[in-house]
Design a protein around this motif. Sequence first.
Motif, PDB file in Angstrom:
ATOM      1  N   ALA A 368       0.814  -1.225   0.000  1.00 11.33           N
ATOM      2  CA  ALA A 368       0.000   0.000   0.000  1.00 11.33           C
ATOM      3  C   ALA A 368       0.844   1.270   0.000  1.00 11.33           C
ATOM      4  CB  ALA A 368      -0.975  -0.011   1.180  1.00 11.33           C
ATOM      5  N   PRO A 369       1.799   1.414   0.908  1.00 12.23           N
ATOM      6  CA  PRO A 369       2.596   2.652   0.876  1.00 12.23           C
ATOM      7  C   PRO A 369       3.460   2.773  -0.373  1.00 12.23           C
ATOM      8  CG  PRO A 369       3.447   1.112   2.526  1.00 12.23           C
ATOM      9  CD  PRO A 369       2.142   0.569   2.066  1.00 12.23           C
ATOM     10  N   ILE A 370       3.917   1.618  -0.925  1.00  8.81           N
ATOM     11  CA  ILE A 370       4.744   1.670  -2.141  1.00  8.81           C
ATOM     12  C   ILE A 370       3.907   2.131  -3.326  1.00  8.81           C
ATOM     13  CG2 ILE A 370       6.096   0.301  -3.763  1.00  8.81           C
ATOM     14  CD1 ILE A 370       6.874  -1.502  -1.393  1.00  8.81           C
ATOM     15  N   LEU A 371       2.737   1.482  -3.526  1.00  7.94           N
ATOM     16  CA  LEU A 371       1.866   1.848  -4.642  1.00  7.94           C
ATOM     17  C   LEU A 371       1.340   3.264  -4.493  1.00  7.94           C
ATOM     18  CD1 LEU A 371      -0.180  -1.475  -5.065  1.00  7.94           C
ATOM     19  CD2 LEU A 371       1.760  -0.663  -6.426  1.00  7.94           C
ATOM     20  N   ALA A 372       1.033   3.654  -3.248  1.00  8.86           N
ATOM     21  CA  ALA A 372       0.539   5.009  -3.017  1.00  8.86           C
ATOM     22  C   ALA A 372       1.614   6.038  -3.351  1.00  8.86           C
ATOM     23  CB  ALA A 372       0.092   5.164  -1.566  1.00  8.86           C
ATOM     24  N   GLY A 373       2.862   5.753  -2.932  1.00  9.49           N
ATOM     25  CA  GLY A 373       3.954   6.674  -3.221  1.00  9.49           C
ATOM     26  C   GLY A 373       4.204   6.814  -4.708  1.00  9.49           C
ATOM     27  N   VAL A 374       4.199   5.675  -5.420  1.00 14.03           N
ATOM     28  CA  VAL A 374       4.431   5.701  -6.865  1.00 14.03           C
ATOM     29  C   VAL A 374       3.304   6.456  -7.568  1.00 14.03           C
ATOM     30  CG1 VAL A 374       4.578   4.289  -8.943  1.00 14.03           C
ATOM     31  CG2 VAL A 374       5.813   3.598  -6.878  1.00 14.03           C
ATOM     32  N   THR A 375       2.063   6.141  -7.199  1.00 14.89           N
ATOM     33  CA  THR A 375       0.908   6.803  -7.824  1.00 14.89           C
ATOM     34  C   THR A 375       0.923   8.301  -7.550  1.00 14.89           C
ATOM     35  OG1 THR A 375      -0.410   4.798  -7.554  1.00 14.89           O
ATOM     36  CG2 THR A 375      -1.601   6.846  -7.970  1.00 14.89           C
ATOM     37  N   GLY A 376       1.175   8.657  -6.289  1.00 12.92           N
ATOM     38  CA  GLY A 376       1.220  10.077  -5.953  1.00 12.92           C
ATOM     39  C   GLY A 376       2.294  10.809  -6.724  1.00 12.92           C
ATOM     40  N   LEU A 377       3.462  10.189  -6.866  1.00 21.85           N
ATOM     41  CA  LEU A 377       4.564  10.805  -7.600  1.00 21.85           C
ATOM     42  C   LEU A 377       4.211  10.966  -9.079  1.00 21.85           C
ATOM     43  CD1 LEU A 377       7.463  11.855  -7.652  1.00 21.85           C
ATOM     44  CD2 LEU A 377       8.236   9.488  -8.016  1.00 21.85           C
ATOM     45  N   VAL A 378       3.614   9.923  -9.671  1.00 26.49           N
ATOM     46  CA  VAL A 378       3.227   9.994 -11.093  1.00 26.49           C
ATOM     47  C   VAL A 378       2.214  11.114 -11.307  1.00 26.49           C
ATOM     48  CG1 VAL A 378       2.009   8.791 -12.937  1.00 26.49           C
ATOM     49  CG2 VAL A 378       3.755   7.586 -11.609  1.00 26.49           C
ATOM     50  N   PHE A 379       1.194  11.177 -10.468  1.00 27.44           N
ATOM     51  CA  PHE A 379       0.173  12.218 -10.624  1.00 27.44           C
ATOM     52  C   PHE A 379       0.773  13.598 -10.389  1.00 27.44           C
ATOM     53  CE2 PHE A 379      -2.784   8.879 -10.968  1.00 27.44           C
ATOM     54  CZ  PHE A 379      -4.022   9.406 -11.324  1.00 27.44           C
ATOM     55  N   TYR A 380       1.698  13.697  -9.456  1.00 29.63           N
ATOM     56  CA  TYR A 380       2.371  14.976  -9.203  1.00 29.63           C
ATOM     57  C   TYR A 380       3.144  15.424 -10.438  1.00 29.63           C
ATOM     58  CZ  TYR A 380       5.993  18.164  -7.523  1.00 29.63           C
ATOM     59  OH  TYR A 380       6.841  19.218  -7.391  1.00 29.63           O
ATOM     60  N   LEU A 381       3.916  14.505 -11.014  1.00 29.80           N
ATOM     61  CA  LEU A 381       4.740  14.861 -12.168  1.00 29.80           C
ATOM     62  C   LEU A 381       3.884  15.202 -13.386  1.00 29.80           C
ATOM     63  CD1 LEU A 381       7.583  12.196 -11.813  1.00 29.80           C
ATOM     64  CD2 LEU A 381       7.705  14.646 -11.273  1.00 29.80           C
ATOM     65  N   VAL A 382       2.818  14.428 -13.603  1.00 28.35           N
ATOM     66  CA  VAL A 382       1.935  14.714 -14.745  1.00 28.35           C
ATOM     67  C   VAL A 382       1.274  16.072 -14.566  1.00 28.35           C
ATOM     68  CG1 VAL A 382      -0.161  14.000 -15.944  1.00 28.35           C
ATOM     69  CG2 VAL A 382       1.536  12.287 -15.289  1.00 28.35           C
ATOM     70  N   THR A 383       0.774  16.331 -13.356  1.00 26.50           N
ATOM     71  CA  THR A 383       0.115  17.620 -13.096  1.00 26.50           C
ATOM     72  C   THR A 383       1.104  18.766 -13.246  1.00 26.50           C
ATOM     73  OG1 THR A 383      -1.323  16.498 -11.504  1.00 26.50           O
ATOM     74  CG2 THR A 383      -1.306  18.893 -11.451  1.00 26.50           C
ATOM     75  N   ARG A 384       2.324  18.553 -12.781  1.00 23.86           N
ATOM     76  CA  ARG A 384       3.351  19.593 -12.906  1.00 23.86           C
ATOM     77  C   ARG A 384       3.659  19.867 -14.369  1.00 23.86           C
ATOM     78  NH1 ARG A 384       9.303  19.367  -9.980  1.00 23.86           N
ATOM     79  NH2 ARG A 384       9.956  21.494 -10.513  1.00 23.86           N
ATOM     80  N   SER A 385       3.698  18.801 -15.187  1.00 21.30           N
ATOM     81  CA  SER A 385       3.953  18.977 -16.621  1.00 21.30           C
ATOM     82  C   SER A 385       2.823  19.759 -17.280  1.00 21.30           C
ATOM     83  CB  SER A 385       4.101  17.606 -17.300  1.00 21.30           C
ATOM     84  OG  SER A 385       5.202  16.903 -16.768  1.00 21.30           O
ATOM     85  N   ILE A 386       1.595  19.470 -16.881  1.00 21.82           N
ATOM     86  CA  ILE A 386       0.442  20.196 -17.426  1.00 21.82           C
ATOM     87  C   ILE A 386       0.540  21.673 -17.071  1.00 21.82           C
ATOM     88  CG2 ILE A 386      -2.066  20.461 -17.271  1.00 21.82           C
ATOM     89  CD1 ILE A 386      -2.221  17.417 -16.843  1.00 21.82           C
ATOM     90  N   TYR A 387       0.961  21.954 -15.849  1.00 27.17           N
ATOM     91  CA  TYR A 387       1.144  23.341 -15.422  1.00 27.17           C
ATOM     92  C   TYR A 387       2.174  24.044 -16.309  1.00 27.17           C
ATOM     93  CZ  TYR A 387      -1.456  24.470 -11.171  1.00 27.17           C
ATOM     94  OH  TYR A 387      -2.437  24.802 -10.289  1.00 27.17           O
ATOM     95  N   LYS A 388       3.294  23.395 -16.559  1.00 24.74           N
ATOM     96  CA  LYS A 388       4.349  24.002 -17.351  1.00 24.74           C
ATOM     97  C   LYS A 388       3.878  24.263 -18.780  1.00 24.74           C
ATOM     98  CE  LYS A 388       8.367  22.282 -14.805  1.00 24.74           C
ATOM     99  NZ  LYS A 388       9.606  21.462 -14.888  1.00 24.74           N
ATOM    100  N   LEU A 389       3.139  23.305 -19.329  1.00 32.08           N
ATOM    101  CA  LEU A 389       2.626  23.479 -20.701  1.00 32.08           C
ATOM    102  C   LEU A 389       1.651  24.646 -20.775  1.00 32.08           C
ATOM    103  CD1 LEU A 389       2.050  19.766 -21.785  1.00 32.08           C
ATOM    104  CD2 LEU A 389       3.798  21.345 -22.652  1.00 32.08           C
ATOM    105  N   ARG A 390       0.811  24.800 -19.736  1.00 29.76           N
ATOM    106  CA  ARG A 390      -0.142  25.906 -19.717  1.00 29.76           C
ATOM    107  C   ARG A 390       0.576  27.249 -19.626  1.00 29.76           C
ATOM    108  NH1 ARG A 390      -5.397  25.647 -18.536  1.00 29.76           N
ATOM    109  NH2 ARG A 390      -5.238  27.426 -17.095  1.00 29.76           N
ATOM    110  N   GLN A 391       1.701  27.269 -18.892  1.00 32.07           N
ATOM    111  CA  GLN A 391       2.432  28.516 -18.738  1.00 32.07           C
ATOM    112  C   GLN A 391       3.160  28.901 -20.031  1.00 32.07           C
ATOM    113  OE1 GLN A 391       4.957  27.712 -15.404  1.00 32.07           O
ATOM    114  NE2 GLN A 391       3.349  28.085 -13.875  1.00 32.07           N
ATOM    115  N   GLU A 392       3.529  27.888 -20.829  1.00 30.01           N
ATOM    116  CA  GLU A 392       4.253  28.159 -22.081  1.00 30.01           C
ATOM    117  C   GLU A 392       3.325  28.621 -23.180  1.00 30.01           C
ATOM    118  OE1 GLU A 392       6.274  24.557 -22.908  1.00 30.01           O
ATOM    119  OE2 GLU A 392       7.716  24.750 -21.249  1.00 30.01           O
ATOM    120  N   ILE A 393       2.035  28.294 -23.047  1.00 34.16           N
ATOM    121  CA  ILE A 393       1.078  28.660 -24.107  1.00 34.16           C
ATOM    122  C   ILE A 393       0.792  30.159 -24.042  1.00 34.16           C
ATOM    123  CG2 ILE A 393      -1.288  28.337 -24.954  1.00 34.16           C
ATOM    124  CD1 ILE A 393      -1.132  25.484 -23.959  1.00 34.16           C
TER     125      ILE A 393
END
Length: 393
Positions: A368-393
């Motif tokens: 549970a903590p391993i999968l939660a950590g991986v999932t949280g990190l993936v969602f964090y990175l994807v959301t951060r990438s979306i933020y960067k793309l929005r700022q570049e537009i």
Amino acid sequence: MSNFVRPLIVIPVFNHREELSRVAIEALEHGDVLIVDDGSTDGVSADIAPLAVQCIRHSKNRGKGAAILTAAAYAREHGYTHIVTIDADGQHLTADLPKFFVAIEANPDSVAVGVRDFSNAKNRNIPGSATFGRAFSNFWFRVQTGEKGLDTQSGFRAYPVGLLQELSFSESRYSFEIEVLVKAVWAGLSIQWLPIHVHYPEPEKRVSHLHRVKDNILISWLNTRLTMRAVLPIPHRKLVRVEQSVENASEQFYLTRPVDSLRDIVRQGASPEYVGFSAGLGVLLGTWPLFGIHTVATLFAASFLRLSKVISVGTSQFCMPPFVPALCIEVGYFIRNGEWLTDVSWQTLGVEFLDRAWEWILGSLVLAPILAGVTGLVFYLVTRSIYKLRQEI
């Protein structure tokens, strides 16, 4: 609400004859006073008569909440914008009244609540039930609103009259003071927590009308109902216009379109950290074998931690059978036996079901903590990438 503020000091009273006159006289030094006699039977009306205060009397005892609503109706009819309630038993000090006036003048669209000082070592008469009750009530307030409450049982408060007139309440006794705070937050009002002094007389001189069994049952039932309502992803009626934020945005998360869903959530102002923690929480609870209560537990935890209920519940669905439970069982089996489970048959899954259930629990504690950590990190990175793309537009 206008910035014009005209407060009315309200003293609800039920058989508190000994201290009422003193409290009322001292309160008059700070403004207009209304006493609501909630069906007293101790002759307190004789003490009220010579005082330069307004008085409303209930023919029978209806409860503190009912007395406060009666005062709110009177206040609206006579042009007051706020009521400031103070207990009749002398527990609160009228010298603290100016704090409430300043608070509501600074923010009329708020409820001001006095935070009793229990740290005074000289006051040895503070009952243990008061400190426990405050902590217990504060906990449930946090669950139901996502906000930290400092003294949700304090009766020294300032209410906007509009709040008490516009919302509906189910409680009429002590539990009303819990209900009104929760619904005020739901309605968009802020809570101002003001430090106040408190005085408790010796136990033999203390007068309390709190019924330990009856009122605690009512409070427990109220907390159950409020918590059930809090976890539902249904918007609350707003009395105050609030800025669009993560907490009040209308979020949607679809498993089949996770990236598109995240783009929509980012447009509403959700931070990468908020999204990551929400996703991780959903997977953490989804991995655990919380048989039959996954969704309720996830809603409850997300509400308490002020995370996205929608994202948490959505990501918890990634853990639906068979893949994640099977993986947990394999890990649990390996921990118990030092080898992997390769025999999938009626014997291993049916006859030995209790063994597999125990291994599921054991494996989930690891995964549970391993999968939660991986999932949280993936969602964090994807959301951060979306933020960067929005700022570049």
